[in-house]
Design a protein around this motif. Sequence first.
Motif, PDB file in Angstrom:
ATOM      1  N   GLU A  25      -7.478  -0.241   1.079  1.00 56.98           N
ATOM      2  CA  GLU A  25      -6.537   0.677   0.435  1.00 56.98           C
ATOM      3  C   GLU A  25      -6.585   0.785  -0.965  1.00 56.98           C
ATOM      4  OE1 GLU A  25      -3.086   2.105   3.152  1.00 56.98           O
ATOM      5  OE2 GLU A  25      -3.645   0.225   4.398  1.00 56.98           O
ATOM      6  N   ALA A  26      -6.665  -0.466  -1.595  1.00 59.37           N
ATOM      7  CA  ALA A  26      -6.713  -0.396  -3.118  1.00 59.37           C
ATOM      8  C   ALA A  26      -7.750   0.464  -4.022  1.00 59.37           C
ATOM      9  CB  ALA A  26      -7.079  -1.787  -3.424  1.00 59.37           C
ATOM     10  N   TRP A  81      -7.533   1.748  -6.424  1.00 60.21           N
ATOM     11  CA  TRP A  81      -7.291   1.638  -8.067  1.00 60.21           C
ATOM     12  C   TRP A  81      -8.730   0.767  -8.290  1.00 60.21           C
ATOM     13  CZ3 TRP A  81      -3.193   1.077  -4.661  1.00 60.21           C
ATOM     14  CH2 TRP A  81      -2.906  -0.056  -4.206  1.00 60.21           C
ATOM     15  N   ALA A 120       0.760  -1.191   0.108  1.00 58.63           N
ATOM     16  CA  ALA A 120       0.148  -0.001  -0.096  1.00 58.63           C
ATOM     17  C   ALA A 120       0.996   1.156   0.112  1.00 58.63           C
ATOM     18  CB  ALA A 120      -1.178   0.052   1.175  1.00 58.63           C
ATOM     19  N   TYR A 160      -1.234  -7.301  -5.245  1.00 57.45           N
ATOM     20  CA  TYR A 160      -1.405  -6.580  -4.199  1.00 57.45           C
ATOM     21  C   TYR A 160      -1.687  -7.236  -3.176  1.00 57.45           C
ATOM     22  CZ  TYR A 160      -3.213  -3.067  -1.081  1.00 57.45           C
ATOM     23  OH  TYR A 160      -3.510  -2.224   0.037  1.00 57.45           O
ATOM     24  N   TRP A 189       3.559   3.757  -1.827  1.00 51.13           N
ATOM     25  CA  TRP A 189       3.905   4.204  -3.147  1.00 51.13           C
ATOM     26  C   TRP A 189       4.802   5.494  -2.956  1.00 51.13           C
ATOM     27  CZ3 TRP A 189       2.724   1.177  -7.035  1.00 51.13           C
ATOM     28  CH2 TRP A 189       1.633   0.043  -6.862  1.00 51.13           C
ATOM     29  N   ARG A 231      -1.823  -4.697 -10.398  1.00 51.49           N
ATOM     30  CA  ARG A 231      -2.805  -4.522  -9.301  1.00 51.49           C
ATOM     31  C   ARG A 231      -3.360  -6.072  -8.693  1.00 51.49           C
ATOM     32  NH1 ARG A 231      -1.728   0.447  -8.498  1.00 51.49           N
ATOM     33  NH2 ARG A 231      -2.627   1.887  -9.982  1.00 51.49           N
ATOM     34  N   PRO A 276       2.458   8.928  -5.082  1.00 55.05           N
ATOM     35  CA  PRO A 276       1.096   8.535  -4.685  1.00 55.05           C
ATOM     36  C   PRO A 276       0.268   8.612  -6.078  1.00 55.05           C
ATOM     37  CG  PRO A 276       1.727  10.308  -3.115  1.00 55.05           C
ATOM     38  CD  PRO A 276       2.904  10.096  -4.196  1.00 55.05           C
ATOM     39  N   MET A 286      -1.262   5.238  -7.225  1.00 55.95           N
ATOM     40  CA  MET A 286      -2.707   4.621  -6.845  1.00 55.95           C
ATOM     41  C   MET A 286      -3.544   4.590  -7.913  1.00 55.95           C
ATOM     42  SD  MET A 286      -2.805   5.318  -2.817  1.00 55.95           S
ATOM     43  CE  MET A 286      -1.850   7.104  -2.666  1.00 55.95           C
TER      44      MET A 286
END
Length: 172
Positions: A138-139, A141, A84, A132, A86, A129, A89, A92
């Motif tokens: 927190e995903a 995307w 989580a 992960y 990056w 993706r 950011p 994301m």
Amino acid sequence: GCALTAQATLNFTHTVTGQPLDLSEASPDGRDTEAVKVFLASGKNIYVENVSCLPKGKDLFLSMCSGCHGHYGEGKIGPGLNDAYWTYPKNMTDQGLFETIFGGAQGQMGPMYGALTLDDMLLVMAWVRHFYKDDPKEAVWLTPAQRANFTPFDGHNDHTPPVEQAPVCQAT
Ligand code: HEM
Ligand code: CA
């Protein structure tokens, strides 16, 4: 000098410099897929959590990225891509992740537009993706529906079939 039917309506910028990216530098191959058209118009990657397309993304990641980022993006000389945190950011978002892959970042993270087609980049992104491993909440995307169904990835329990045994990758 070739006919490009896929038109970008979004502005894509370099992850470090913020300078505009020139998408015409990408290969003429793999530009006119349904997924590329949707992505250039909306910033949405329709390969994300598309089971039929993950094997190709995995294959591309293993040949182009894993040497620096680890087999399942756990991090090596490049940062972990499976968690989580990056550095940038914007990664994301699918647009941000695409910009980093297309245009590169700092140091060893060179631009990929000479090595991968736009369609390949979307396939790699879907695999990134998918591996992960942290909290699905927190995903950001993922769509809300994808997030609700998402199981954090476990590299010890990867059932992704080899490309030859996978169904044909179809944009849905
Ligand atoms: C950074 C993806 C190939 C070395 C990154 C980041 C992403 C990424 C998303 C930013 C991570 C963050 O914000 O935390 C990929 C993908 C690749 C690839 C999908 C294959 C298509 C490579 C290769 C190398 C490399 C081949 C080494 C030769 C690095 C390094 C960074 C980085 C050193 C840190 C750069 C910085 O912080 O500015 N990569 N990468 N990557 N990658 Fe890659
Ligand atoms: Ca990370």
